[in-house]
Design an enzyme around this catalytic site. Structure first.
Site, PDB file in Angstrom:
ATOM      1  N   ALA A 255      -0.823  26.064  44.979  1.00  0.00           N
ATOM      2  CA  ALA A 255       0.424  25.612  45.596  1.00  0.00           C
ATOM      3  C   ALA A 255       1.501  25.277  44.574  1.00  0.00           C
ATOM      4  O   ALA A 255       2.586  24.817  44.943  1.00  0.00           O
ATOM      5  CB  ALA A 255       0.154  24.396  46.475  1.00  0.00           C
ATOM      6  N   ASP A 256       1.251  25.535  43.303  1.00  0.00           N
ATOM      7  CA  ASP A 256       2.181  25.123  42.254  1.00  0.00           C
ATOM      8  C   ASP A 256       3.490  25.920  42.303  1.00  0.00           C
ATOM      9  O   ASP A 256       3.482  27.154  42.280  1.00  0.00           O
ATOM     10  CB  ASP A 256       1.528  25.302  40.889  1.00  0.00           C
ATOM     11  CG  ASP A 256       2.385  24.735  39.776  1.00  0.00           C
ATOM     12  OD1 ASP A 256       2.391  23.508  39.605  1.00  0.00           O
ATOM     13  OD2 ASP A 256       3.079  25.529  39.103  1.00  0.00           O
ATOM     14  N   VAL A 257       4.601  25.209  42.342  1.00  0.00           N
ATOM     15  CA  VAL A 257       5.914  25.841  42.438  1.00  0.00           C
ATOM     16  C   VAL A 257       6.217  26.670  41.186  1.00  0.00           C
ATOM     17  O   VAL A 257       6.785  27.766  41.269  1.00  0.00           O
ATOM     18  CB  VAL A 257       7.010  24.770  42.645  1.00  0.00           C
ATOM     19  CG1 VAL A 257       8.398  25.395  42.587  1.00  0.00           C
ATOM     20  CG2 VAL A 257       6.805  24.063  43.977  1.00  0.00           C
TER      21      VAL A 257
END
Length: 304
Positions: A255-257
């Site tokens: 989920a890391d931007v």
């Protein structure tokens, strides 16, 4: 890890596929970091070992990592602990041959790996620091996260002032365990982040949360599952800590931007990829997802 004690300084013999300049360049990615300083391609880092503050000057000399001690000559035991920290910090025990062999056959990683070869996954060896930094960074932009970290360190950490420069130590769990939520709220921590931080500090002080205990849980999946039972730690935070502190190569913060943005740029996509698309891209990365992620993060700082 082979190292030589020269009395006034020590030298570490790094592994193959290690580039000190590549690692130093990564440290240059922000001027907001408070826990180290870089001057003339030399890294300055403050340690505290058994109540003794030790300032280290870390540089490269003839392919070796050289550590000088500007203000205090540490004992043999203190030097051993500094070396242990640096081995974890720069992930020096890792053999990267199979990662590079995989990456050279991967259309996404190949150009990045070619450009930044020798970069190691820069860790956060202190579990408390890794957990707090991950919690601080939840759902806010990176610049504000660094601002909160600076306030946190300057308010609750320890400072050493040397020749006009301040060097800081991250706050100890014992210090934060004594705080109230309001103490962190004053720094602009959200109420939830303040609660999580204090609770984790208490767990570490009580011995209920340690790196040894986490590793005893078993493999990557088991450790991640255990971490996610702790209030305030979701999937992204667990993977981040597994990646940066326990240096688990399979950790994958999906989920890391930053990961999403890097993939969008590398693949010239009109929009960020979906989780399903990322999993598809990452099929080849099995066992090296953390390194793939770290190199993709590095690609975001092209100007460095």
């Amino acid at each position: 890890m082979k190292w030589i004690d020269h009395v006034n300084y020590i030298k570490i013999s790094p592994p193959n596929d290690f580039s000190f300049p590549a690692c130093i360049n990564f440290f240059h990615r922000t001027d907001q970091e408070i826990l180290y300083r870089i001057k003339d391609d030399t890294l300055y880092k403050l340690f505290k070992i058994e109540e003794q503050p030790i300032l280290c000057k870390i540089s490269e000399q003839a392919t070796m990592i050289k550590i000088d001690f500007p203000i205090y000559q540490p004992t043999a035991n203190e030097k051993e602990k500094i070396v242990q920290y640096l081995v974890e910090w720069f992930d020096l025990s890792r053999d990267l041959q199979s990662f590079y062999e995989m990456a050279e056959q991967d259309k996404i990683l190949q150009p990045i790996v070619e450009k930044y070869r020798g970069l190691r996954l820069i860790g956060i060896p202190c579990l408390f620091e890794a957990l707090v930094w991950a919690i601080i960074g939840q759902q806010i932009n990176l610049s504000f996260a660094y601002t909160l970290k600076q306030r946190f360190v300057e308010t609750f950490g320890e400072q050493l002032y040397v020749e006009g420069e301040s060097y800081w130590l991250f706050p100890t769990p014992a210090k934060i365990a004594e705080m109230q939520v309001e103490d962190l709220r004053m720094l602009q921590f959200s109420e939830r982040k303040a609660e999580y931080t204090i609770a984790i500090a208490k767990s570490i002080v009580n011995g209920d949360l340690t790196k040894k205990l986490l590793r005893q849980q078993g493999d990557y999946s088991a450790i991640k599952k255990y971490l996610m039972t702790i209030r305030g730690i979701g999937a992204w935070t667990a993977d981040y800590v597994l990646m940066r502190c326990l240096q688990e190569p399979s950790a994958f913060p999906l989920a890391d931007v930053g990961l999403h943005n890097a993939l969008k740029i590398q693949l010239s996509l009109a929009q960020k990829p979906t989780i399903e698309e990322i999993n598809d891209y990452a099929k080849q990365w099995e066992g090296w997802q953390a390194y793939a992620t770290f190199y993709l993060w590095r690609s975001l700082y092209e100007a460095i």
